[in-house]
Motif scaffolding. Structure first.
Motif, PDB file in Angstrom:
ATOM      1  N   PHE A  30     -56.590   0.382  -5.926  1.00 42.00           N
ATOM      2  CA  PHE A  30     -55.337   0.935  -6.428  1.00 42.00           C
ATOM      3  C   PHE A  30     -55.552   2.392  -6.806  1.00 42.00           C
ATOM      4  O   PHE A  30     -56.675   2.842  -7.016  1.00 42.00           O
ATOM      5  N   ARG A  31     -54.445   3.107  -6.886  1.00 45.88           N
ATOM      6  CA  ARG A  31     -54.490   4.522  -7.280  1.00 45.88           C
ATOM      7  C   ARG A  31     -53.161   4.850  -7.953  1.00 45.88           C
ATOM      8  O   ARG A  31     -52.098   4.593  -7.401  1.00 45.88           O
ATOM      9  N   VAL A  32     -53.241   5.425  -9.146  1.00 46.28           N
ATOM     10  CA  VAL A  32     -52.063   5.896  -9.874  1.00 46.28           C
ATOM     11  C   VAL A  32     -52.286   7.385 -10.115  1.00 46.28           C
ATOM     12  O   VAL A  32     -53.364   7.781 -10.565  1.00 46.28           O
ATOM     13  N   GLU A  33     -51.278   8.189  -9.822  1.00 43.73           N
ATOM     14  CA  GLU A  33     -51.440   9.637  -9.925  1.00 43.73           C
ATOM     15  C   GLU A  33     -50.147  10.277 -10.419  1.00 43.73           C
ATOM     16  O   GLU A  33     -49.064   9.937  -9.954  1.00 43.73           O
ATOM     17  N   ARG A  34     -50.290  11.191 -11.372  1.00 41.19           N
ATOM     18  CA  ARG A  34     -49.149  11.952 -11.868  1.00 41.19           C
ATOM     19  C   ARG A  34     -49.596  13.402 -12.075  1.00 41.19           C
ATOM     20  O   ARG A  34     -50.772  13.677 -12.337  1.00 41.19           O
ATOM     21  N   THR A  35     -48.626  14.303 -11.991  1.00 42.39           N
ATOM     22  CA  THR A  35     -48.901  15.732 -12.090  1.00 42.39           C
ATOM     23  C   THR A  35     -47.905  16.393 -13.036  1.00 42.39           C
ATOM     24  O   THR A  35     -46.750  15.967 -13.096  1.00 42.39           O
ATOM     25  N   ALA A  36     -48.358  17.418 -13.740  1.00 44.89           N
ATOM     26  CA  ALA A  36     -47.475  18.211 -14.606  1.00 44.89           C
ATOM     27  C   ALA A  36     -47.935  19.665 -14.553  1.00 44.89           C
ATOM     28  O   ALA A  36     -49.112  19.950 -14.322  1.00 44.89           O
ATOM     29  N   VAL A  37     -46.997  20.560 -14.773  1.00 43.49           N
ATOM     30  CA  VAL A  37     -47.322  21.987 -14.854  1.00 43.49           C
ATOM     31  C   VAL A  37     -47.191  22.406 -16.312  1.00 43.49           C
ATOM     32  O   VAL A  37     -46.180  22.143 -16.961  1.00 43.49           O
ATOM     33  N   VAL A  38     -48.250  23.048 -16.812  1.00 42.13           N
ATOM     34  CA  VAL A  38     -48.316  23.483 -18.203  1.00 42.13           C
ATOM     35  C   VAL A  38     -48.352  25.003 -18.222  1.00 42.13           C
ATOM     36  O   VAL A  38     -49.090  25.616 -17.451  1.00 42.13           O
ATOM     37  N   HIS A 120     -62.856  -1.995 -14.153  1.00 42.77           N
ATOM     38  CA  HIS A 120     -63.800  -0.872 -14.117  1.00 42.77           C
ATOM     39  C   HIS A 120     -63.248   0.155 -13.135  1.00 42.77           C
ATOM     40  O   HIS A 120     -63.239  -0.082 -11.924  1.00 42.77           O
ATOM     41  N   ASN A 121     -62.767   1.262 -13.678  1.00 43.19           N
ATOM     42  CA  ASN A 121     -62.054   2.251 -12.888  1.00 43.19           C
ATOM     43  C   ASN A 121     -62.601   3.645 -13.133  1.00 43.19           C
ATOM     44  O   ASN A 121     -63.483   3.852 -13.964  1.00 43.19           O
ATOM     45  N   THR A 122     -62.012   4.595 -12.432  1.00 49.40           N
ATOM     46  CA  THR A 122     -62.357   5.996 -12.602  1.00 49.40           C
ATOM     47  C   THR A 122     -61.075   6.763 -12.901  1.00 49.40           C
ATOM     48  O   THR A 122     -60.047   6.528 -12.265  1.00 49.40           O
ATOM     49  N   PRO A 135     -49.477  32.792 -17.004  1.00 45.75           N
ATOM     50  CA  PRO A 135     -50.526  31.781 -16.908  1.00 45.75           C
ATOM     51  C   PRO A 135     -49.931  30.371 -16.946  1.00 45.75           C
ATOM     52  O   PRO A 135     -49.123  30.042 -17.813  1.00 45.75           O
ATOM     53  N   ALA A 136     -50.329  29.569 -15.977  1.00 49.26           N
ATOM     54  CA  ALA A 136     -49.885  28.178 -15.921  1.00 49.26           C
ATOM     55  C   ALA A 136     -50.970  27.362 -15.238  1.00 49.26           C
ATOM     56  O   ALA A 136     -51.814  27.895 -14.517  1.00 49.26           O
ATOM     57  N   THR A 137     -50.941  26.061 -15.470  1.00 48.24           N
ATOM     58  CA  THR A 137     -51.924  25.149 -14.912  1.00 48.24           C
ATOM     59  C   THR A 137     -51.220  23.905 -14.395  1.00 48.24           C
ATOM     60  O   THR A 137     -50.388  23.338 -15.090  1.00 48.24           O
ATOM     61  N   THR A 138     -51.578  23.504 -13.195  1.00 47.02           N
ATOM     62  CA  THR A 138     -51.128  22.214 -12.674  1.00 47.02           C
ATOM     63  C   THR A 138     -52.197  21.197 -13.033  1.00 47.02           C
ATOM     64  O   THR A 138     -53.358  21.339 -12.636  1.00 47.02           O
ATOM     65  N   ILE A 139     -51.805  20.202 -13.819  1.00 48.63           N
ATOM     66  CA  ILE A 139     -52.727  19.136 -14.228  1.00 48.63           C
ATOM     67  C   ILE A 139     -52.429  17.911 -13.373  1.00 48.63           C
ATOM     68  O   ILE A 139     -51.286  17.464 -13.286  1.00 48.63           O
ATOM     69  N   ASN A 140     -53.463  17.376 -12.762  1.00 46.07           N
ATOM     70  CA  ASN A 140     -53.339  16.171 -11.963  1.00 46.07           C
ATOM     71  C   ASN A 140     -54.180  15.080 -12.626  1.00 46.07           C
ATOM     72  O   ASN A 140     -55.371  15.276 -12.861  1.00 46.07           O
ATOM     73  N   TRP A 141     -53.547  13.951 -12.966  1.00 48.81           N
ATOM     74  CA  TRP A 141     -54.222  12.833 -13.632  1.00 48.81           C
ATOM     75  C   TRP A 141     -54.200  11.659 -12.666  1.00 48.81           C
ATOM     76  O   TRP A 141     -53.140  11.201 -12.247  1.00 48.81           O
ATOM     77  N   VAL A 142     -55.383  11.173 -12.316  1.00 51.10           N
ATOM     78  CA  VAL A 142     -55.525  10.081 -11.360  1.00 51.10           C
ATOM     79  C   VAL A 142     -56.385   8.980 -11.974  1.00 51.10           C
ATOM     80  O   VAL A 142     -57.367   9.269 -12.658  1.00 51.10           O
ATOM     81  N   MET A 143     -55.989   7.741 -11.739  1.00 53.78           N
ATOM     82  CA  MET A 143     -56.847   6.596 -12.050  1.00 53.78           C
ATOM     83  C   MET A 143     -56.925   5.760 -10.788  1.00 53.78           C
ATOM     84  O   MET A 143     -55.907   5.482 -10.156  1.00 53.78           O
ATOM     85  N   HIS A 144     -58.143   5.388 -10.409  1.00 53.92           N
ATOM     86  CA  HIS A 144     -58.314   4.575  -9.216  1.00 53.92           C
ATOM     87  C   HIS A 144     -59.466   3.603  -9.421  1.00 53.92           C
ATOM     88  O   HIS A 144     -60.329   3.802 -10.275  1.00 53.92           O
ATOM     89  N   PRO A 148     -59.142  -6.458  -7.744  1.00 57.50           N
ATOM     90  CA  PRO A 148     -59.574  -7.832  -7.460  1.00 57.50           C
ATOM     91  C   PRO A 148     -58.361  -8.713  -7.129  1.00 57.50           C
ATOM     92  O   PRO A 148     -57.221  -8.350  -7.400  1.00 57.50           O
ATOM     93  N   PHE A 149     -58.620  -9.873  -6.568  1.00 57.71           N
ATOM     94  CA  PHE A 149     -57.518 -10.719  -6.089  1.00 57.71           C
ATOM     95  C   PHE A 149     -56.533 -11.067  -7.206  1.00 57.71           C
ATOM     96  O   PHE A 149     -55.318 -11.062  -6.983  1.00 57.71           O
ATOM     97  N   MET A 150     -57.009 -11.356  -8.418  1.00 57.78           N
ATOM     98  CA  MET A 150     -56.083 -11.661  -9.522  1.00 57.78           C
ATOM     99  C   MET A 150     -55.178 -10.461  -9.818  1.00 57.78           C
ATOM    100  O   MET A 150     -54.004 -10.619 -10.123  1.00 57.78           O
ATOM    101  N   HIS A 151     -55.721  -9.273  -9.726  1.00 55.49           N
ATOM    102  CA  HIS A 151     -54.949  -8.037  -9.905  1.00 55.49           C
ATOM    103  C   HIS A 151     -53.850  -7.964  -8.836  1.00 55.49           C
ATOM    104  O   HIS A 151     -52.706  -7.622  -9.121  1.00 55.49           O
ATOM    105  N   ARG A 152     -54.203  -8.316  -7.608  1.00 56.50           N
ATOM    106  CA  ARG A 152     -53.232  -8.266  -6.512  1.00 56.50           C
ATOM    107  C   ARG A 152     -52.150  -9.330  -6.672  1.00 56.50           C
ATOM    108  O   ARG A 152     -50.992  -9.100  -6.311  1.00 56.50           O
TER     109      ARG A 152
END
Length: 181
Positions: A30-38, A120-122, A135-144, A148-152
């Motif tokens: 799985f992969r969840v990703e969101r982005t924001a500009v600060v 157990h993820n990253t 000055p601005a920053t694009t922040i990208n937050w990802v969890m992947h 496992p089968f129960m998760h699915r």
């Protein structure tokens, strides 16, 4: 009466088979990703993420259990910093450790959940400077990680991207507010 029980058993077996087939069609990761500009340079955003002591100011999970127990270990911040938590059913328990740091542009975190479900993820944060309009920053937050089968099976009934993504969006909004002060 026996006919009704047999019909119910067949319908139930078909329903279970459908759920198992749908779950087996889900990806094994799985992969969840969101982005924001600060509106702040990466050097202002980076310490808010790279120091777990600062997460209480922006993490979307920090206020869900006022009695949550937090422990810090390893380095004060950056590579080797460790944060563990143990809380109610809203936050569960787990541990994070910063594995990789490229200042001020990237932080990689090993993320282990123990309760309510083991996982157990990253998690990865990247901060890309933007030069348009000051000055601005694009922040990208990802969890992947692995799914496992129960998760699915749970994914058949729940949209994890929407559920976790909503928390990421809330955390990024708080992080933006904090960095722009």
């Amino acid at each position: 009466m026996l006919e009704i029980v047999a019909i119910i058993a067949v319908v139930l077996a078909i329903a279970i088979a459908i759920v198992l087939i749908l779950a087996s069609a889900k990806p094994a990761t799985f992969r969840v990703e969101r982005t924001a500009v600060v509106k702040a340079p990466p050097e202002r955003v980076f310490p808010l993420i790279g120091n777990f002591h600062r997460w209480t100011g922006w993490s979307p999970w920090e206020n869900r259990d006022p009695a949550m127990k937090r422990t810090y270990g390893g380095a004060e911040s950056g590579e080797g910093a460790v944060y563990a938590w143990d809380g109610n059913k809203n936050v569960g328990s787990g541990r994070m450790e910063i594995l990789e740091v490229t200042s001020p542009s990237k932080i990689v975190i090993k993320l282990d959940f123990f309760k309510p479900f083991e996982g157990h993820n990253t998690a990865e944060f990247s901060m890309l400077p933007q030069s348009e309009a000051g000055p601005a920053t694009t922040i990208n937050w990802v969890m992947h990680g692995p799914a496992p089968f129960m998760h699915r099976i749970m994914q058949v009934f729940m949209n994890f991207d929407r559920m976790i993504g909503k928390d990421f969006e809330a955390g990024l909004a708080k992080l933006k507010s904090l960095a722009e002060k």
